[in-house]
Design a protein around this motif. Structure first.
Motif, mmCIF file in Angstrom:
data_model
loop_
_atom_site.group_PDB
_atom_site.id
_atom_site.type_symbol
_atom_site.label_atom_id
_atom_site.label_comp_id
_atom_site.label_asym_id
_atom_site.label_seq_id
_atom_site.Cartn_x
_atom_site.Cartn_y
_atom_site.Cartn_z
ATOM 1 N N TYR A 129 0.837 -1.200 0.000
ATOM 2 C CA TYR A 129 0.000 0.000 0.000
ATOM 3 C C TYR A 129 0.873 1.251 0.000
ATOM 4 O O TYR A 129 0.649 2.182 -0.783
ATOM 5 C CB TYR A 129 -0.930 -0.004 1.213
ATOM 6 N N LEU A 130 1.866 1.291 0.867
ATOM 7 C CA LEU A 130 2.740 2.462 0.920
ATOM 8 C C LEU A 130 3.594 2.574 -0.341
ATOM 9 O O LEU A 130 3.940 3.679 -0.762
ATOM 10 C CB LEU A 130 3.631 2.412 2.163
ATOM 11 N N GLY A 131 3.925 1.436 -0.955
ATOM 12 C CA GLY A 131 4.650 1.484 -2.218
ATOM 13 C C GLY A 131 3.843 2.214 -3.278
ATOM 14 O O GLY A 131 4.363 3.062 -4.014
ATOM 15 N N ALA A 132 2.553 1.891 -3.364
ATOM 16 C CA ALA A 132 1.678 2.582 -4.306
ATOM 17 C C ALA A 132 1.491 4.042 -3.914
ATOM 18 O O ALA A 132 1.441 4.935 -4.763
ATOM 19 C CB ALA A 132 0.321 1.882 -4.365
ATOM 20 N N TYR A 133 1.424 4.305 -2.617
ATOM 21 C CA TYR A 133 1.246 5.665 -2.111
ATOM 22 C C TYR A 133 2.450 6.536 -2.459
ATOM 23 O O TYR A 133 2.305 7.669 -2.936
ATOM 24 C CB TYR A 133 1.048 5.604 -0.596
ATOM 25 N N TYR A 134 3.643 6.005 -2.241
ATOM 26 C CA TYR A 134 4.857 6.735 -2.609
ATOM 27 C C TYR A 134 4.883 7.024 -4.111
ATOM 28 O O TYR A 134 5.235 8.131 -4.545
ATOM 29 C CB TYR A 134 6.102 5.920 -2.234
ATOM 30 N N GLN A 135 4.536 6.018 -4.927
ATOM 31 C CA GLN A 135 4.538 6.215 -6.375
ATOM 32 C C GLN A 135 3.524 7.272 -6.788
ATOM 33 O O GLN A 135 3.770 8.065 -7.700
ATOM 34 C CB GLN A 135 4.239 4.901 -7.093
ATOM 35 N N GLN A 136 2.401 7.302 -6.092
ATOM 36 C CA GLN A 136 1.372 8.285 -6.424
ATOM 37 C C GLN A 136 1.868 9.718 -6.214
ATOM 38 O O GLN A 136 1.441 10.632 -6.922
ATOM 39 C CB GLN A 136 0.113 8.012 -5.590
ATOM 40 N N PHE A 137 2.770 9.912 -5.264
ATOM 41 C CA PHE A 137 3.334 11.253 -5.071
ATOM 42 C C PHE A 137 4.088 11.696 -6.322
ATOM 43 O O PHE A 137 3.952 12.851 -6.763
ATOM 44 C CB PHE A 137 4.260 11.279 -3.851
ATOM 45 N N HIS A 138 4.895 10.808 -6.900
ATOM 46 C CA HIS A 138 5.619 11.171 -8.112
ATOM 47 C C HIS A 138 4.654 11.371 -9.281
ATOM 48 O O HIS A 138 4.820 12.309 -10.081
ATOM 49 C CB HIS A 138 6.655 10.105 -8.457
ATOM 50 N N ASN A 139 3.664 10.501 -9.402
ATOM 51 C CA ASN A 139 2.650 10.683 -10.448
ATOM 52 C C ASN A 139 1.987 12.052 -10.318
ATOM 53 O O ASN A 139 1.768 12.757 -11.311
ATOM 54 C CB ASN A 139 1.578 9.591 -10.346
ATOM 55 N N THR A 140 1.665 12.414 -9.084
ATOM 56 C CA THR A 140 0.967 13.682 -8.825
ATOM 57 C C THR A 140 1.844 14.877 -9.152
ATOM 58 O O THR A 140 1.382 15.857 -9.748
ATOM 59 C CB THR A 140 0.519 13.723 -7.357
ATOM 60 N N ALA A 141 3.114 14.821 -8.751
ATOM 61 C CA ALA A 141 4.025 15.925 -9.045
ATOM 62 C C ALA A 141 4.204 16.087 -10.557
ATOM 63 O O ALA A 141 4.240 17.217 -11.076
ATOM 64 C CB ALA A 141 5.371 15.697 -8.367
ATOM 65 N N LEU A 142 4.297 14.980 -11.264
ATOM 66 C CA LEU A 142 4.416 15.040 -12.725
ATOM 67 C C LEU A 142 3.171 15.655 -13.350
ATOM 68 O O LEU A 142 3.261 16.505 -14.250
ATOM 69 C CB LEU A 142 4.678 13.648 -13.287
ATOM 70 N N ALA A 143 2.003 15.242 -12.891
ATOM 71 C CA ALA A 143 0.758 15.812 -13.414
ATOM 72 C C ALA A 143 0.681 17.308 -13.120
ATOM 73 O O ALA A 143 0.168 18.083 -13.934
ATOM 74 C CB ALA A 143 -0.448 15.088 -12.809
ATOM 75 N N GLY A 144 1.194 17.720 -11.965
ATOM 76 C CA GLY A 144 1.251 19.143 -11.656
ATOM 77 C C GLY A 144 2.154 19.908 -12.605
ATOM 78 O O GLY A 144 1.857 21.046 -12.995
ATOM 79 N N ILE A 145 3.254 19.288 -13.011
ATOM 80 C CA ILE A 145 4.146 19.925 -13.980
ATOM 81 C C ILE A 145 3.433 20.094 -15.323
ATOM 82 O O ILE A 145 3.539 21.149 -15.975
ATOM 83 C CB ILE A 145 5.436 19.104 -14.142
ATOM 84 N N ALA A 146 2.682 19.075 -15.747
ATOM 85 C CA ALA A 146 1.913 19.201 -16.991
ATOM 86 C C ALA A 146 0.925 20.359 -16.907
ATOM 87 O O ALA A 146 0.714 21.095 -17.879
ATOM 88 C CB ALA A 146 1.191 17.892 -17.293
ATOM 89 N N GLN A 147 0.332 20.536 -15.753
ATOM 90 C CA GLN A 147 -0.591 21.651 -15.529
ATOM 91 C C GLN A 147 0.149 22.988 -15.589
ATOM 92 O O GLN A 147 -0.342 23.968 -16.172
ATOM 93 C CB GLN A 147 -1.244 21.465 -14.155
ATOM 94 N N ALA A 148 1.356 23.031 -15.005
ATOM 95 C CA ALA A 148 2.162 24.257 -15.025
ATOM 96 C C ALA A 148 2.595 24.598 -16.445
ATOM 97 O O ALA A 148 2.656 25.782 -16.820
ATOM 98 C CB ALA A 148 3.376 24.091 -14.119
ATOM 99 N N VAL A 149 2.921 23.594 -17.241
ATOM 100 C CA VAL A 149 3.313 23.824 -18.634
ATOM 101 C C VAL A 149 2.163 24.491 -19.394
ATOM 102 O O VAL A 149 2.375 25.466 -20.143
ATOM 103 C CB VAL A 149 3.719 22.500 -19.305
ATOM 104 N N LEU A 150 0.956 23.970 -19.208
ATOM 105 C CA LEU A 150 -0.199 24.578 -19.878
ATOM 106 C C LEU A 150 -0.389 26.015 -19.420
ATOM 107 O O LEU A 150 -0.614 26.916 -20.239
ATOM 108 C CB LEU A 150 -1.452 23.750 -19.583
ATOM 109 N N ARG A 151 -0.294 26.265 -18.138
ATOM 110 C CA ARG A 151 -0.427 27.624 -17.600
ATOM 111 C C ARG A 151 0.595 28.565 -18.229
ATOM 112 O O ARG A 151 0.260 29.669 -18.676
ATOM 113 C CB ARG A 151 -0.230 27.581 -16.085
ATOM 114 N N ASP A 152 1.852 28.124 -18.283
ATOM 115 C CA ASP A 152 2.902 28.983 -18.829
ATOM 116 C C ASP A 152 2.714 29.219 -20.324
ATOM 117 O O ASP A 152 3.016 30.311 -20.842
ATOM 118 C CB ASP A 152 4.272 28.373 -18.551
#
Length: 411
Positions: free
Chosen positions: A227-250
């Protein structure tokens, strides 16, 4: 409408609560990047605003945010500055672990509610995957010795969560960052995620009270449960998705005011150009796709959450959540890197100005994508689909083969 529902209706959403703070963090992100200025003020502002207790249950004094709410907020925070979700990753994982450990959780939740931040010191630079950091019980008490690298968040932390080992087990402990014998060094030299505080941490005969030893696990088990393995991975997935959002904003902020286009003479309204519209359309789709995948993983974790908290670590829902997290990683990594490259198609050479630091999006995404071996996960997903082989099998088999006495304890 009941009194409680009336009160709930009056409360601003968590998104509304943190949106102004995220905007402030975004406004300073480029300057911090330019000067490699650690994000101490933004992190402290988040903690003062209660962000660190999002996942602490309400009955324990926290905000009681759901997994989907939490990762949606972290995605917005990553769009503001992708360093910061990684800084708090160990903190949130520590809370998730305490949610399962009812016996000692309340005292730790009180520490978190008082504004403390937890960092991590887990990985080491060794010739093989072993833990050489030791935590031994002596007549004077427990003593911690060793050196860690990739100690994400420790430069900002009040407490450090450490993996160490003794002769028979892997030991998980929480150490005050200001304890005598603790040295934190800002020597992370990655070309991205520069402000995460992921450098070296040295423990030199650090006294660790018994109450700060969180748990001990057999050497043949995974360092973090599934469970924590998936949870840790989700943090990286989330940060990457945030970068995609920032790219669109910029991209939107760059294009809308411009009246000159490469290859077309005269004054041209760039936002009306079909080529530019096509690029921005693709960026909007990539931001949507990565966000949708993050939400899908959040929902899978939410299904698994009650089984994790009850200690049913082998429940099929947890395995499913992990599989979904790894599948999402395969797509999110590629789509975010595509977005970070495609951004430059809307601006020509002027978009490469260091005053904008658009390159940080690709650099940060590439470093985040490198923290977990996507190629290995892809192979494991194929083995699972073809042969039913459980995820993490190669890692577990490697642990069993390692000889604990030959230079260290399996990590």
């Amino acid at each position: 409408m009941t009194q409680s529902s009336l009160e709930s209706a009056r409360e601003p959403s968590l998104e509304a609560r943190y949106a102004p703070l995220f905007a402030e963090i975004a406004a300073g992100a480029v300057e911090r990047e330019q000067h490699r200025e650690l994000a101490r003020a933004p992190v402290r502002a988040l903690l003062d605003a209660g962000f660190g207790r999002l996942r602490v249950p309400k009955e324990a004094g926290g905000l009681g945010a759901s997994l989907r709410e939490t990762f949606a907020l972290l995605r917005g925070l990553a769009a503001a500055d992708s360093n910061i979700p990684q800084i708090v990753r160990a903190h949130f994982a520590f809370i998730e672990g305490r949610r399962q450990k009812a016996s000692d959780s309340r005292s730790w939740f009180d520490v978190i509610n008082d504004g403390a931040l937890f960092g991590a010191a887990m990985a080491e630079r060794n010739d093989e995957t072993v833990i050489k950091t030791t935590l031994h019980e002596t007549p004077q008490g427990w003593v911690l010795n060793g050196t860690k690298y990739y100690s994400t968040g420790t430069l900002y932390a009040d407490w450090i969560v450490v993996w160490a080992a003794n002769e028979t087990a892997r030991v998980h402990a929480a150490v005050r960052a200001d304890s005598p014998g603790v040295t934190r060094i800002d020597d992370w030299d990655g070309f991205g995620q520069r402000l995460t505080g992921s450098g070296t941490t040295i423990f030199d005969h650090v006294a660790v009270p018994a109450a700060q030893i969180l748990d001990q696990t057999p050497l043949t088990e995974l360092p973090a449960p599934d469970y924590l393995g998936a949870y840790y991975q989700q943090f990286h997935n989330t940060a990457l998705a945030g970068i995609a959002q920032a790219v669109l904003r910029d991209a939107l902020e760059f294009v809308r005011p411009r009246t000159r286009l490469f290859g077309v003479p005269g004054k041209v309204i760039q936002k009306d150009d079909p080529v530019v519209q096509g690029v921005v359309g693709r960026l909007s789709a990539l931001a949507f796709s990565t966000a949708a995948l993050v939400d899908t993983v959040s929902d899978a974790l939410a299904v698994a959450e009650p089984f994790w908290e009850k200690g049913e670590t082998g429940h099929p829902a947890i395995e499913t959540a992990q599989e979904i997290a790894f599948k999402a990683q395969q797509i999110i990594v590629g789509q975010t890197l595509e977005a970070a490259t495609l951004l430059f198609e809307v601006g020509g050479a002027s978009a490469t100005s260091e005053t904008r630091r658009y390159d940080r999006h690709w650099r940060n995404a590439r470093v985040l994508a490198s923290h977990n071996p996507a190629a290995q996960r892809q192979r494991e997903l194929g083995d699972l689909a073809l042969n039913g082989t459980r995820l993490w099998t190669p890692y577990l088999e490697g642990l069993k083969r390692q000889n604990a006495a030959a230079g260290g304890v399996p990590a």
